[in-house]
Design an enzyme around this catalytic site. Structure first.
Site, PDB file in Angstrom:
ATOM      1  N   CYS A 198      -4.804  -2.977   2.326  1.00 58.87           N
ATOM      2  CA  CYS A 198      -5.562  -1.964   3.072  1.00 58.87           C
ATOM      3  C   CYS A 198      -5.568  -2.406   4.532  1.00 58.87           C
ATOM      4  CB  CYS A 198      -6.989  -1.835   2.534  1.00 58.87           C
ATOM      5  SG  CYS A 198      -8.014  -0.670   3.458  1.00 58.87           S
ATOM      6  N   GLY A 199      -4.922  -1.614   5.399  1.00 56.92           N
ATOM      7  CA  GLY A 199      -4.816  -1.993   6.802  1.00 56.92           C
ATOM      8  C   GLY A 199      -6.147  -1.976   7.521  1.00 56.92           C
ATOM      9  N   THR A 200      -6.912  -0.892   7.343  1.00 51.10           N
ATOM     10  CA  THR A 200      -8.228  -0.845   7.975  1.00 51.10           C
ATOM     11  C   THR A 200      -9.132  -1.923   7.389  1.00 51.10           C
ATOM     12  OG1 THR A 200      -8.907   0.887   6.408  1.00 51.10           O
ATOM     13  CG2 THR A 200      -8.142   1.607   8.587  1.00 51.10           C
ATOM     14  N   GLY A 201      -8.948  -2.211   6.097  1.00 45.32           N
ATOM     15  CA  GLY A 201      -9.741  -3.260   5.465  1.00 45.32           C
ATOM     16  C   GLY A 201      -9.420  -4.638   6.011  1.00 45.32           C
ATOM     17  N   ASN A 208     -15.121   1.323   1.414  1.00 49.04           N
ATOM     18  CA  ASN A 208     -14.062   0.425   0.976  1.00 49.04           C
ATOM     19  C   ASN A 208     -14.653  -0.978   0.895  1.00 49.04           C
ATOM     20  OD1 ASN A 208     -11.514   2.275   1.347  1.00 49.04           O
ATOM     21  ND2 ASN A 208     -12.716   2.522   3.210  1.00 49.04           N
ATOM     22  N   CYS A 224      -6.019   5.462   7.909  1.00 45.12           N
ATOM     23  CA  CYS A 224      -5.331   4.475   7.077  1.00 45.12           C
ATOM     24  C   CYS A 224      -4.352   3.720   7.958  1.00 45.12           C
ATOM     25  CB  CYS A 224      -4.607   5.146   5.914  1.00 45.12           C
ATOM     26  SG  CYS A 224      -3.689   3.974   4.882  1.00 45.12           S
ATOM     27  N   GLY A 225      -4.579   2.433   8.127  1.00 45.66           N
ATOM     28  CA  GLY A 225      -3.730   1.637   8.999  1.00 45.66           C
ATOM     29  C   GLY A 225      -2.318   1.474   8.470  1.00 45.66           C
ATOM     30  N   ASN A 226      -2.172   1.204   7.174  1.00 41.26           N
ATOM     31  CA  ASN A 226      -0.845   1.038   6.602  1.00 41.26           C
ATOM     32  C   ASN A 226      -0.059   2.339   6.645  1.00 41.26           C
ATOM     33  OD1 ASN A 226      -1.039  -1.730   5.980  1.00 41.26           O
ATOM     34  ND2 ASN A 226      -2.178  -1.279   4.110  1.00 41.26           N
ATOM     35  N   GLU A 260     -10.406   0.066  -2.864  1.00 38.24           N
ATOM     36  CA  GLU A 260     -10.405   1.155  -1.892  1.00 38.24           C
ATOM     37  C   GLU A 260     -11.201   2.361  -2.400  1.00 38.24           C
ATOM     38  OE1 GLU A 260      -7.306   2.314   0.743  1.00 38.24           O
ATOM     39  OE2 GLU A 260      -5.942   0.804  -0.099  1.00 38.24           O
ATOM     40  N   ARG A 261     -11.974   2.901  -1.498  1.00 37.09           N
ATOM     41  CA  ARG A 261     -12.722   4.115  -1.770  1.00 37.09           C
ATOM     42  C   ARG A 261     -11.752   5.230  -2.179  1.00 37.09           C
ATOM     43  NH1 ARG A 261     -15.517   7.323   3.216  1.00 37.09           N
ATOM     44  NH2 ARG A 261     -13.349   7.128   3.864  1.00 37.09           N
ATOM     45  N   HIS A 278     -16.402   0.222   5.693  1.00 39.04           N
ATOM     46  CA  HIS A 278     -16.007  -0.974   4.958  1.00 39.04           C
ATOM     47  C   HIS A 278     -17.212  -1.881   4.753  1.00 39.04           C
ATOM     48  CE1 HIS A 278     -11.603  -0.428   5.251  1.00 39.04           C
ATOM     49  NE2 HIS A 278     -11.927   0.219   6.360  1.00 39.04           N
ATOM     50  N   ASN A 321     -13.258   4.389   9.166  1.00 35.76           N
ATOM     51  CA  ASN A 321     -13.739   4.620   7.808  1.00 35.76           C
ATOM     52  C   ASN A 321     -14.627   3.438   7.415  1.00 35.76           C
ATOM     53  OD1 ASN A 321     -11.661   2.766   7.698  1.00 35.76           O
ATOM     54  ND2 ASN A 321     -10.546   3.753   6.062  1.00 35.76           N
ATOM     55  N   ASN A 342       0.886  -1.178   0.000  1.00 37.87           N
ATOM     56  CA  ASN A 342       0.000   0.000   0.000  1.00 37.87           C
ATOM     57  C   ASN A 342       0.922   1.225   0.000  1.00 37.87           C
ATOM     58  OD1 ASN A 342      -2.897   0.804   2.108  1.00 37.87           O
ATOM     59  ND2 ASN A 342      -2.515   1.237  -0.028  1.00 37.87           N
TER      60      ASN A 342
END
Length: 299
Positions: free
Chosen positions: A227-230, A200, A77-79, A218-219, A169, A167, A17
């Protein structure tokens, strides 16, 4: 001849990412959405999934603003958070190995694993997952969590589980993963009417109770390698659907991420590496270069 305006940058990636990072501790470039669109262009810019701006904060050690490739601003964004942990430590902006980061989704805590002066992994406390439809947001007929509910886009109907990790998902469990699925119905689900702020979209295949393969649309950025949050949302969704345990490895195109949904605290923890790619100067086009006033202080 008037000299062209330039912005110093660092490009990094977390599990593939990739974002462009700008140190805005002293001067914040103006028109950040426009700058993100320029920088993210993979033919006429640097090429990235978006722009991450590292700023001063009055409430945390640092502040992050994150913009998708289309210029839209994301809450979290986690990443990128993991990459910021590596950036601020190895660039000498902090000597701390526990760093607080202000985001639009609240203050996150980053724990750095340092070996011989190098940050090898960063674990982010992502906080509690949000399952209330109105807070995600996702339009629902009632206030209960939207778990494995049918949504039709085009000719296909998917069972989605909606989760916010700061965010929105939507997670879909499937037996097969390929580009036709991700790039075909991913953008349709992203903009489905039930998601007022878009979403997302994660397509996930269960390998075993501790291993999940995942692809993401990703949105605002489209198909990305991770995607970390994903990944966090996917593990939460898998647990809610009885498909996985609370600690799982999520396999993405760009690498693996370790996710733990702690039963006692209800917090989700994201662990993985971060890598530097390049440092340089970006030549601005148009009106993206005028500076803003920076925030007043950093703790």
């Amino acid at each position: 001849m008037e000299s062209k305006k330039k912005v110093s940058f660092t490009k990094m990636h977390g599990a593939g990412n990739d974002y462009v990072y700008v140190n805005a501790m002293e001067v914040i470039p103006d028109n950040l959405p426009h700058l993100s669109r320029q920088i993210s262009d993979r033919h006429f810019g640097i090429g990235s999934d978006g722009l991450v701006v590292i700023m001063r904060s009055e409430t945390a050690d640092f502040r992050m603003r994150m913009f998708n490739a289309d210029g839209s601003e994301a809450e979290m964004c986690g990443n990128a958070s993991r990459c910021i942990g590596k950036y601020v430590y190895e660039k000498g902006l902090t000597a701390k190995t526990v760093v607080t980061l202000e985001t639009l989704a609240g203050i996150k805590v980053l724990r750095l694993e340092v070996v011989d002066g190098e940050v090898v992994t960063v674990t982010v406390d992502m906080g509690e997952p949000e399952l209330r439809p109105a807070a995600i947001p996702v339009i629902s007929s009632d206030s209960s969590a939207k778990i494995s509910e049918a949504e039709t886009v085009g000719d296909n109907t998917y069972l989605i589980t909606a989760v916010s990790m700061g965010n929105p998902h939507a997670v879909v469990f499937t037996d097969t993963l390929d580009d036709s699925l991700v790039c075909g119905d991913g953008p349709r689900l992203e903009c489905a009417p039930i998601f007022p702020d878009r979403a997302n979209i994660e397509f996930a295949r269960i390998i075993d109770r501790n291993t999940i393969e995942m692809r993401v649309w990703e949105r605002g950025s489209g198909k990305t390698l991770a995607c970390g949050t994903g990944a966090c949302a996917t593990v939460v969704a898998a647990v809610l659907n009885g498909l996985a345990d609370r600690h799982a490895t999520v396999r993405l195109l760009g690498g693996d991420l370790e996710i733990t949904w702690d039963e006692k605290s209800n917090h989700v923890f994201l662990k993985g590496g971060a890598e530097f790619i390049a440092d340089g100067e970006f030549i601005l086009r148009g009106d993206a270069g005028a500076p803003e006033n920076p925030a007043k202080s950093v703790k």
